[in-house]
Design an enzyme around this catalytic site. Structure first.
Site, PDB file in Angstrom:
ATOM      1  CG  MET A   1     -28.258   7.874  26.462  1.00 32.34           C
ATOM      2  SD  MET A   1     -27.786   7.393  25.264  1.00 32.34           S
ATOM      3  CE  MET A   1     -27.828   8.168  24.877  1.00 32.34           C
TER       4      MET A   1
ATOM      5  CB  ALA B   1     -28.736   4.345  26.022  1.00 31.03           C
TER       6      ALA B   1
ATOM      7  CG  ASP C   1     -30.353   4.898  27.651  1.00 29.59           C
ATOM      8  OD1 ASP C   1     -29.249   5.262  28.074  1.00 29.59           O
ATOM      9  OD2 ASP C   1     -31.053   5.565  26.880  1.00 29.59           O
ATOM     10  CE1 TYR C   2     -34.432  -0.077  35.216  1.00 26.07           C
ATOM     11  CE2 TYR C   2     -35.968   1.328  34.011  1.00 26.07           C
ATOM     12  CZ  TYR C   2     -35.729   0.360  34.972  1.00 26.07           C
ATOM     13  OH  TYR C   2     -36.772  -0.168  35.690  1.00 26.07           O
TER      14      TYR C   2
END
Length: 239
Positions: A1, A3, A83-84
């Protein structure tokens, strides 16, 4: 994803083989992580947005949450990811036994997680459940899509918390029952309410409304692997 992903199977809130985080240079924020809980066998930390949970395959994506944490806790390991561009709470086991136990809790779907998101438009129903299967988008790898033919079951509960008529935006609480890649982004998009700052799936105007993805893993609840005690933690959304 990207994230977490929103994402929770035991390895990730956004479990992926090839993700945008692997293929794109993603500058790491200088904002530090925050420890919400610490004992001898596990940590719960609040990850800032714009930081990978684990290193990306790109050589310039090596700065990440787990490497920063391991400078102080060398035996910390990853059992799920965000996710980032998603902020929020992440469990980091400090022993193999705890890693295995928490992983089993994720597999059994007994770990409870709530996210806060800001989405475009007014969500009509005060609460509801989205059940739409998710599959890899083979024509647009490494993205994902809603697909009734090949998708895996995906379930998200949502609750409208507030609506701002001036901005025409809704604040919602999201509870992923499953943990498919990009589940929360795709389910809210399918509902007609893309998450602000989503550069992967939202239209350009909605993506441009925020410098970050307006998605935060606010709450997590699980059983302590050693004594069975119920642990619950909450970190307010920074937006």
């Amino acid at each position: 994803m990207s994230a977490s992903h929103e994402n929770d199977s035991p390895v990730n809130d956004s479990t992926v083989n090839d993700s945008p985080e692997d293929l794109t240079i993603l500058p790491a924020t200088t904002e530090p992580y925050h420890i919400a809980y610490e004992d001898d066998v596990l940590l719960v930390v609040n990850k800032p947005a714009h930081l990978l949970t684990v290193p990306g395959r790109h050589p310039q994506n090596q700065d990440c949450l787990i490497r920063r944490v391991q400078r102080e806790f060398y035996n910390a390991e990853v059992v799920h990811r965000l996710d980032y561009d998603t902020s929020g709470l992440v469990i980091l086991p400090l022993t193999k036994r705890v890693l295995s136990d928490i992983s089993k809790q994720f597999q059994a779907r007994t770990v409870q997680k709530h996210y806060i998101a800001i989405v475009a438009g007014k969500v009509a129903k005060a609460r509801g459940t989205i059940e739409l299967p998710i599959a890899a988008d083979e024509a647009n790898r490494p993205l994902y899509k809603i697909c009734h033919a090949t998708g895996k079951p995906a379930v998200t509960r949502y609750q409208l918390l507030s609506y701002d008529s001036a901005t025409h935006q809704s604040r919602v609480q999201l509870e992923p029952i499953t943990g498919r890649s990009h589940q929360l982004r795709l389910h809210m998009l399918a509902l007609g309410h893309a998450i602000l700052g989503d550069t992967l799936y939202a239209t350009a105007d909605i993506a441009a409304k925020s410098s970050r993805l307006m998605l935060h893993a606010q709450y997590i609840r699980f059983n302590h692997p050693l004594n069975g005690e119920v642990l619950a933690f909450s970190e307010p959304a920074p937006f």
